[in-house]
Design an enzyme around this catalytic site. Structure first.
Site, PDB file in Angstrom:
ATOM      1  N   ARG A 238       0.846  -1.197   0.000  1.00  0.00           N
ATOM      2  CA  ARG A 238       0.000   0.000   0.000  1.00  0.00           C
ATOM      3  C   ARG A 238       0.880   1.245   0.000  1.00  0.00           C
ATOM      4  O   ARG A 238       1.507   1.581   1.004  1.00  0.00           O
ATOM      5  CB  ARG A 238      -0.934   0.030   1.217  1.00  0.00           C
ATOM      6  CG  ARG A 238      -1.772   1.305   1.268  1.00  0.00           C
ATOM      7  CD  ARG A 238      -2.989   1.212   2.163  1.00  0.00           C
ATOM      8  NE  ARG A 238      -2.676   1.145   3.577  1.00  0.00           N
ATOM      9  CZ  ARG A 238      -3.585   1.287   4.552  1.00  0.00           C
ATOM     10  NH1 ARG A 238      -4.866   1.475   4.241  1.00  0.00           N
ATOM     11  NH2 ARG A 238      -3.231   1.200   5.816  1.00  0.00           N
TER      12      ARG A 238
ATOM     13  N   ASP B 265      -3.940   3.192  14.406  1.00  0.00           N
ATOM     14  CA  ASP B 265      -3.110   3.758  13.346  1.00  0.00           C
ATOM     15  C   ASP B 265      -3.633   5.146  13.027  1.00  0.00           C
ATOM     16  O   ASP B 265      -4.456   5.695  13.774  1.00  0.00           O
ATOM     17  CB  ASP B 265      -3.052   2.840  12.117  1.00  0.00           C
ATOM     18  CG  ASP B 265      -4.393   2.719  11.390  1.00  0.00           C
ATOM     19  OD1 ASP B 265      -5.360   3.419  11.769  1.00  0.00           O
ATOM     20  OD2 ASP B 265      -4.468   1.938  10.428  1.00  0.00           O
TER      21      ASP B 265
END
Length: 504
Positions: A138, A419
């Site tokens: 990603r 996160d």
């Protein structure tokens, strides 16, 4: 580097134009506009097209694990027993120059099966198993820049930098080894942004002499605007598509951020905004229906829980939440799901195995019963606004930002893996409550004084827990200053990470 420079010069101006379109769209939303399915692309939604077939190794993706690209994490994730490991340069990575380059080196070694790691503290050695998970990467989102590389007087696109380095160094090696370059694409807000990625893929494959369609990419549907363009996003990437994913945490963040000016869209405590809420359930079921009609994979979302070794009762409660979440996804028709910790792989797999049996996926589950309208996607979730929720937002936001500023983008806090997406929810929720004068369930109005007082209590608690000496060595003063400015300011910054990036 010449390859990355070439990508930037060819596609950088289009990226900036698309980001300007985001700002224009936000101005319309602030003025009272609400999203809907695009009338100009009705033909794509009604058409009978499908995406191109995927390689055999992608037919069964029932469990995917995600995490940053540090060396030990890469090895453990690839060895976790998951079907796929998504190596993350985005929400779980603090993009210090060292982290970004180390991540590229670690993936370079992982592709060649030469990666190893020795823990300096314990002497324990880590090496790849003979059957590692399939690797996805990603890159950072279109909105982010890489400040350590300037091209023609501008910072390079972080997306093109991350993609370009990995693709240049590894794509031919992957093909030679019988696999291919696979990507997860984050934070898109429109099919035009997907079209840009598709054009980048086509050019990159041509430049390196790879067959068109070698790249496969899964798009994270993690913005409220992208939810209205799922068909169109798949269509733009149809030669390169490996499906869509429910990026639930960023989706909640986007819901709050995009409707920041709407008084009637104040949402309750983060803890109560679960996938059983109507707007999230509608979005996930629409994603399944859309994907399977197009022969594309519909991936479920992240289980943020982590094993709690110190408390058996709490651990069982956490695992029960994971089981319920994965059971719902599997029974709804998802082809796979995400976990954040190797200890959850087996539990998630059990729930998907129970539903899938010997099938590799659920592409045959068409969900013709699903009929999702714009009003379903826009329904405000129900729940309370509490002082505990306000305190948790400040606590998680400050602790995460401090860790991020110190180079760590993936942080276990209060038995959850946090996160950037979950920190963003904490930030924008506080801004929303404050700027719309929301009242908590105890009758207290959310104002700047309450936020400042609660923040002081949170910081005092952290200082007491860590000890004054350790606390002073950390970056809590900067983290709290930045976070408070972003919460109290009249304008809501689009991303916490773009503000904090100037301080790493």
């Amino acid at each position: 580097m010449a390859f990355v420079v070439d990508l930037e010069r060819r596609f950088g101006s289009r990226r900036r134009e698309l980001l300007a379109l985001r700002q224009e769209r936000q101005r319309r939303l602030d003025a009272g506009d609400t999203p809907d399915f695009l009338p100009g692309t009705a033909g794509i939604r009604s058409g009978e097209w499908q995406v191109a077939p995927v390689p055999t190794e992608l037919l069964d993706r029932r469990i995917e694990i995600t995490g940053p690209t540090d060396r030990k994490m890469v090895i453990n994730a690839l060895n976790s027993g998951a079907s796929v490991f998504m190596a993350d340069f985005e929400d779980s990575l603090a993009p210090t120059w060292q982290n970004v380059l180390d991540g590229q080196q670690n993936l370079f070694d992982a592709v060649r099966r030469t990666i190893g790691f020795t823990d300096a503290a314990t002497g324990k050695q880590y090496a790849l198993s003979t059957t590692p998970a399939v690797l996805f990467v990603r890159p950072r989102g279109w909105h982010l820049e890489e400040k350590n590389l300037e091209i023609d007087g501008r910072r390079a696109s972080a997306s093109l930098f991350d993609f370009g380095l990995f693709f240049f160094h590894n794509s031919k090696e992957q093909v030679a080894r019988g696999t291919a370059p696979y990507f997860y694409l984050p934070k898109m807000e429109s099919h035009l942004e997907a079209r840009l990625w598709n054009d980048v893929f086509r050019y990159a494959q041509e430049r390196l002499g790879l067959a068109q369609g070698t790249i496969k990419a899964t798009v994270l549907i993690e913005t409220i605007l992208a939810a209205f363009e799922m068909d169109e996003i798949l269509y733009e990437l149809r030669q390169h598509s490996a499906g869509l994913n429910c990026g639930r945490w960023d989706y909640i963040f986007s819901f709050i951020k995009k409707f920041r000016a709407h008084q009637g869209r104040v949402i309750p405590d983060r803890a109560s905004v679960t996938m059983t809420q109507h707007f999230l359930r509608s979005y996930s079921q629409l994603l399944i229906k859309t994907c399977h009609r197009r022969a594309a994979f519909a991936m479920g979302g992240m289980a943020a829980q982590i094993p709690i070794k110190s408390n058996a009762a709490k651990n069982e409660q956490a695992l029960a939440k994971v089981r319920a979440d994965k059971s719902r996804e599997a029974n709804d028709g998802h082809d796979g799901t995400w976990v954040a910790h190797p200890g959850l792989v087996a539990i998630a797999r059990e729930e998907f195995d129970r539903v899938l049996g010997t099938r590799k996926n659920q592409l045959d589950v068409l969900r013709l019963d699903v009929d999702v309208r714009a009003t379903d996607l826009l329904q405000v979730p129900e729940g309370k606004l509490t002082e505990a929720g306000l305190r948790q937002n400040l606590d998680v936001g400050i602790q995460y930002l401090e860790a991020w500023l110190s180079g760590n983008g993936c942080v276990p806090l209060h038995d959850l893996m946090e996160d950037a997406a979950t920190a963003e929810i904490s930030r924008v929720q506080l801004w929303q409550w404050l700027h719309h004068g929301a009242s908590l369930d105890n009758g207290r109005r959310v104002d700047a004084a309450l936020i400042r007082t609660t923040l002081a209590e949170v910081l005092a608690s952290l200082q007491s827990t860590l000890g004054p000496a350790t606390y002073e060595k950390r970056r809590f003063d900067l983290a709290s200053t930045l976070f408070l400015d972003m919460v109290l300011g009249k304008q809501l910054p689009d991303f916490l990470t773009t503000v904090a990036y100037e301080h790493i």
